[in-house]
Design a protein around this motif. Structure first.
Motif, PDB file in Angstrom:
ATOM      1  N   SER A   1       0.953  -1.330   0.073  1.00 50.97           N
ATOM      2  CA  SER A   1      -0.227  -0.106   0.016  1.00 50.97           C
ATOM      3  C   SER A   1       0.857   1.462  -0.088  1.00 50.97           C
ATOM      4  N   VAL A   2       0.608   2.285  -1.022  1.00 48.73           N
ATOM      5  CA  VAL A   2       1.468   3.343  -1.102  1.00 48.73           C
ATOM      6  C   VAL A   2       1.315   4.245   0.076  1.00 48.73           C
ATOM      7  N   CYS A   3       0.223   4.358   0.643  1.00 50.58           N
ATOM      8  CA  CYS A   3       0.000   4.994   2.001  1.00 50.58           C
ATOM      9  C   CYS A   3       0.612   4.420   3.147  1.00 50.58           C
ATOM     10  N   SER A   4       0.613   3.044   3.409  1.00 47.41           N
ATOM     11  CA  SER A   4       1.475   2.641   4.360  1.00 47.41           C
ATOM     12  C   SER A   4       2.963   2.709   4.063  1.00 47.41           C
TER      13      SER A   4
ATOM     14  N   GLU B   1      -9.013  -8.095   4.257  1.00 46.55           N
ATOM     15  CA  GLU B   1      -9.172  -8.025   5.900  1.00 46.55           C
ATOM     16  C   GLU B   1      -9.587  -6.831   6.369  1.00 46.55           C
ATOM     17  N   GLN B   2      -9.408  -5.845   5.493  1.00 45.44           N
ATOM     18  CA  GLN B   2      -9.840  -4.467   5.957  1.00 45.44           C
ATOM     19  C   GLN B   2     -11.349  -4.287   6.063  1.00 45.44           C
ATOM     20  N   LEU B   3     -11.934  -5.185   5.455  1.00 54.01           N
ATOM     21  CA  LEU B   3     -13.496  -5.118   5.213  1.00 54.01           C
ATOM     22  C   LEU B   3     -14.291  -5.798   6.323  1.00 54.01           C
TER      23      LEU B   3
ATOM     24  N   ARG C   1     -13.579   3.389   7.942  1.00 51.09           N
ATOM     25  CA  ARG C   1     -13.456   3.505   6.641  1.00 51.09           C
ATOM     26  C   ARG C   1     -12.854   2.298   5.759  1.00 51.09           C
ATOM     27  N   SER C   2     -12.430   1.375   6.374  1.00 49.92           N
ATOM     28  CA  SER C   2     -11.692   0.128   5.851  1.00 49.92           C
ATOM     29  C   SER C   2     -10.602   0.415   5.239  1.00 49.92           C
ATOM     30  N   LEU C   3      -9.827   1.351   5.772  1.00 49.51           N
ATOM     31  CA  LEU C   3      -8.677   1.761   4.933  1.00 49.51           C
ATOM     32  C   LEU C   3      -7.288   1.493   5.864  1.00 49.51           C
ATOM     33  N   VAL C   4      -6.161   1.089   5.198  1.00 52.58           N
ATOM     34  CA  VAL C   4      -4.920   1.351   6.109  1.00 52.58           C
ATOM     35  C   VAL C   4      -4.069   2.533   5.265  1.00 52.58           C
ATOM     36  N   PRO C   5      -3.323   3.216   6.371  1.00 52.82           N
ATOM     37  CA  PRO C   5      -2.514   2.757   7.290  1.00 52.82           C
ATOM     38  C   PRO C   5      -3.546   3.409   8.327  1.00 52.82           C
ATOM     39  N   VAL C   6      -3.264   2.931   9.561  1.00 53.55           N
ATOM     40  CA  VAL C   6      -3.819   3.289  11.110  1.00 53.55           C
ATOM     41  C   VAL C   6      -2.329   3.149  11.948  1.00 53.55           C
TER      42      VAL C   6
ATOM     43  N   GLU D   1      -5.375   8.195   8.436  1.00 57.37           N
ATOM     44  CA  GLU D   1      -4.924   9.180   7.254  1.00 57.37           C
ATOM     45  C   GLU D   1      -3.433   9.301   7.292  1.00 57.37           C
ATOM     46  N   SER D   2      -2.745   8.723   6.103  1.00 55.37           N
ATOM     47  CA  SER D   2      -1.289   8.724   6.068  1.00 55.37           C
ATOM     48  C   SER D   2      -0.715  10.083   6.286  1.00 55.37           C
ATOM     49  N   MET D   3      -1.080  11.277   5.614  1.00 56.03           N
ATOM     50  CA  MET D   3      -0.384  12.356   5.853  1.00 56.03           C
ATOM     51  C   MET D   3      -0.414  13.049   7.276  1.00 56.03           C
TER      52      MET D   3
ATOM     53  N   PRO E   1      -1.982  13.693  -3.790  1.00 56.79           N
ATOM     54  CA  PRO E   1      -2.493  12.452  -3.753  1.00 56.79           C
ATOM     55  C   PRO E   1      -4.185  12.704  -3.490  1.00 56.79           C
ATOM     56  N   ASP E   2      -4.526  13.268  -2.489  1.00 55.17           N
ATOM     57  CA  ASP E   2      -5.988  13.363  -2.008  1.00 55.17           C
ATOM     58  C   ASP E   2      -6.690  14.034  -3.060  1.00 55.17           C
ATOM     59  N   ASP E   3      -6.004  14.959  -3.683  1.00 53.38           N
ATOM     60  CA  ASP E   3      -7.003  15.814  -4.796  1.00 53.38           C
ATOM     61  C   ASP E   3      -7.127  14.762  -6.074  1.00 53.38           C
TER      62      ASP E   3
ATOM     63  N   ARG F   1     -18.703  -5.127  -0.236  1.00 52.78           N
ATOM     64  CA  ARG F   1     -18.285  -4.683   1.112  1.00 52.78           C
ATOM     65  C   ARG F   1     -17.541  -3.545   1.458  1.00 52.78           C
ATOM     66  N   MET F   2     -17.169  -2.772   0.266  1.00 55.97           N
ATOM     67  CA  MET F   2     -16.206  -1.526   0.231  1.00 55.97           C
ATOM     68  C   MET F   2     -17.332  -0.576   0.633  1.00 55.97           C
ATOM     69  N   PRO F   3     -16.838   0.144   1.701  1.00 53.39           N
ATOM     70  CA  PRO F   3     -17.781   1.282   2.106  1.00 53.39           C
ATOM     71  C   PRO F   3     -18.066   2.304   1.195  1.00 53.39           C
TER      72      PRO F   3
ATOM     73  N   ALA G   1     -18.067   5.337  -4.632  1.00 57.18           N
ATOM     74  CA  ALA G   1     -17.272   5.869  -5.753  1.00 57.18           C
ATOM     75  C   ALA G   1     -15.854   4.962  -6.127  1.00 57.18           C
ATOM     76  N   ARG G   2     -15.193   4.614  -4.871  1.00 52.07           N
ATOM     77  CA  ARG G   2     -14.146   3.999  -4.983  1.00 52.07           C
ATOM     78  C   ARG G   2     -14.431   2.451  -5.379  1.00 52.07           C
ATOM     79  N   ARG G   3     -15.600   2.234  -5.025  1.00 50.73           N
ATOM     80  CA  ARG G   3     -15.958   0.745  -5.224  1.00 50.73           C
ATOM     81  C   ARG G   3     -16.396   0.656  -6.787  1.00 50.73           C
TER      82      ARG G   3
ATOM     83  N   ARG H   1     -15.282   2.674  -9.180  1.00 51.61           N
ATOM     84  CA  ARG H   1     -13.853   2.849 -10.242  1.00 51.61           C
ATOM     85  C   ARG H   1     -13.044   1.589 -10.063  1.00 51.61           C
ATOM     86  N   GLN H   2     -13.067   0.890  -9.100  1.00 49.07           N
ATOM     87  CA  GLN H   2     -12.631  -0.468  -8.857  1.00 49.07           C
ATOM     88  C   GLN H   2     -13.017  -1.511  -9.899  1.00 49.07           C
ATOM     89  N   ARG H   3     -14.241  -1.441  -9.793  1.00 50.38           N
ATOM     90  CA  ARG H   3     -15.147  -2.501 -10.564  1.00 50.38           C
ATOM     91  C   ARG H   3     -14.598  -2.146 -12.178  1.00 50.38           C
TER      92      ARG H   3
HETATM   93  N1  LIG Z   1      -6.591   9.159   2.197  1.00 48.59           N
HETATM   94  C1  LIG Z   1      -6.190   7.799   2.809  1.00 48.59           C
HETATM   95  C2  LIG Z   1      -6.183   6.849   1.711  1.00 48.59           C
HETATM   96  C3  LIG Z   1      -5.906   5.192   2.352  1.00 48.59           C
HETATM   97  C4  LIG Z   1      -6.055   4.178   1.486  1.00 48.59           C
HETATM   98  O1  LIG Z   1      -6.956   4.419   0.210  1.00 48.59           O
HETATM   99  N2  LIG Z   1      -5.567   3.155   1.764  1.00 48.59           N
HETATM  100  C5  LIG Z   1      -5.567   2.081   0.588  1.00 48.59           C
HETATM  101  C6  LIG Z   1      -4.358   1.307   0.536  1.00 48.59           C
HETATM  102  S1  LIG Z   1      -3.038   2.405  -0.029  1.00 48.59           S
HETATM  103  C7  LIG Z   1      -6.576   0.915   1.043  1.00 48.59           C
HETATM  104  O2  LIG Z   1      -6.612   0.773   2.439  1.00 48.59           O
HETATM  105  N3  LIG Z   1      -7.401   0.304   0.478  1.00 48.59           N
HETATM  106  C8  LIG Z   1      -8.373  -0.783   0.645  1.00 48.59           C
HETATM  107  C9  LIG Z   1      -9.488  -0.906   0.023  1.00 48.59           C
HETATM  108  O3  LIG Z   1      -9.507  -0.049  -0.994  1.00 48.59           O
HETATM  109  O4  LIG Z   1     -10.197  -1.624   0.037  1.00 48.59           O
HETATM  110  C10 LIG Z   1      -4.678   7.897   3.470  1.00 48.59           C
HETATM  111  O5  LIG Z   1      -3.847   8.572   3.024  1.00 48.59           O
HETATM  112  O6  LIG Z   1      -4.419   7.038   4.521  1.00 48.59           O
END
Ligand SMILES: N[C@@H](CCC(=O)N[C@@H](CS)C(=O)NCC(=O)O)C(=O)O
Length: 261
Positions: free
Chosen positions: A10-13, A38-40, A50-55, A65-67, A100-102, A135-137, A140-142, A144-146
């Protein structure tokens, strides 16, 4: 004590691990398997809904939020400072750090899923792919990924996102012709914020994007030469998509066309 919930690729990790290593901070590693979802799970959602890493969990406080995490660590553990000393330098750093957030994070997800992760996730999730996506909360992200998984580089927004990447590299080149690092002559959170996104292109085999950008090439080499790079990034390879072997190379001719269009 610092606990880090993170993922190897993960880039943010990577951002947070770079800060931890630059500052020589020990942490307890809590790996989270993103491809296996596992994040879900309810257990992880208790840590980050929000089911996102890092924490990170620091002295009992959960920080997301990584930053935000990077700035927090820089405030609590002041040495070596990762923010420029002057206000203009810090403003420049924050503009890079918010990119990155933009747009860049969404662009990175599109490119990664279109070129490599989509195939990998399909294979791993099999018939469970729809359930994984459902299961992705974030809807919009879901979606785009699909689409990136289904249509690869022909996804409607792939062109905009690869062009956003190209524009970032052009802006970086302009800056890096003037200064050694993105926010001036000192290495800072600006470089840490952007590096994982360029490293991702590299790992995808899309290094052609800076073949005529000597400033970016030099910056990348200088970053990889820092002692923090190995424990924060390289040691977490082999990455999940290594078995695909430079997957972007087969798409590179088409990607070049899209950038030029
Ligand atoms: N704005 C958040 C973005 C976090 C994020 O998008 N993390 C990704 C990995 S880089 C993630 O956990 N993705 C899991 C998913 O989309 O299911 C941050 O900077 O921490």
């Amino acid at each position: 004590m610092i606990e880090l919930y993170h993922n190897n690729i993960s880039v943010c990790s990577q951002r947070v691990r770079l800060v931890l290593e630059e500052k020589g901070l020990a942490y307890t590693s809590r790996p989270v398997g993103l491809a296996s979802g596992e994040q879900l799970t309810p257990a992880f959602r208790k840590i980050n809904p929000r089911s996102l890493v890092p924490v990170i969990v620091h002295d009992g406080h959960i920080i997301v939020e990584s930053m935000v995490i990077c700035e927090y660590l820089d405030e609590v553990f002041a040495e070596p400072a990762l923010k420029p000393a002057d206000p203009i330098g810090r403003a420049t750093m924050r503009v890079w750090a918010k990119l990155p957030d933009d747009i860049l994070h969404a662009a990175c997800a599109t490119v990664s899923f279109a070129v490599a992760f989509g195939r990998q996730l399909k294979e791993k999730a099999g018939a469970g792919l729809e359930d994984h996506l459902a299961r992705m909360p974030d809807p919009a992200r879901r979606e785009r990924q699909r689409l990136a998984i289904e249509k690869g580089v022909e996804t409607s927004f792939f062109r905009d996102h690869i062009k956003a990447y190209d524009k970032t590299l052009a802006d970086m080149e302009t800056q890096l012709q003037k200064t050694a690092w993105l926010a001036g002559d000192a290495y800072s959170l600006a470089d840490i914020a952007i590096f994982p996104y360029i490293e991702r292109l590299n790992r995808l085999g899309l290094f052609g994007m800076w073949e005529n950008r000597p400033g970016v090439t030099r910056w990348l080499a200088n970053l990889k030469a820092r002692p923090a790079y190995k424990p924060a990034v390289a040691d977490f390879a082999p990455m999940d998509f290594n078995d695909l072997g430079d997957p972007g190379l087969k798409d590179w001719p088409r990607i070049k066309e899209l950038i030029a269009s």
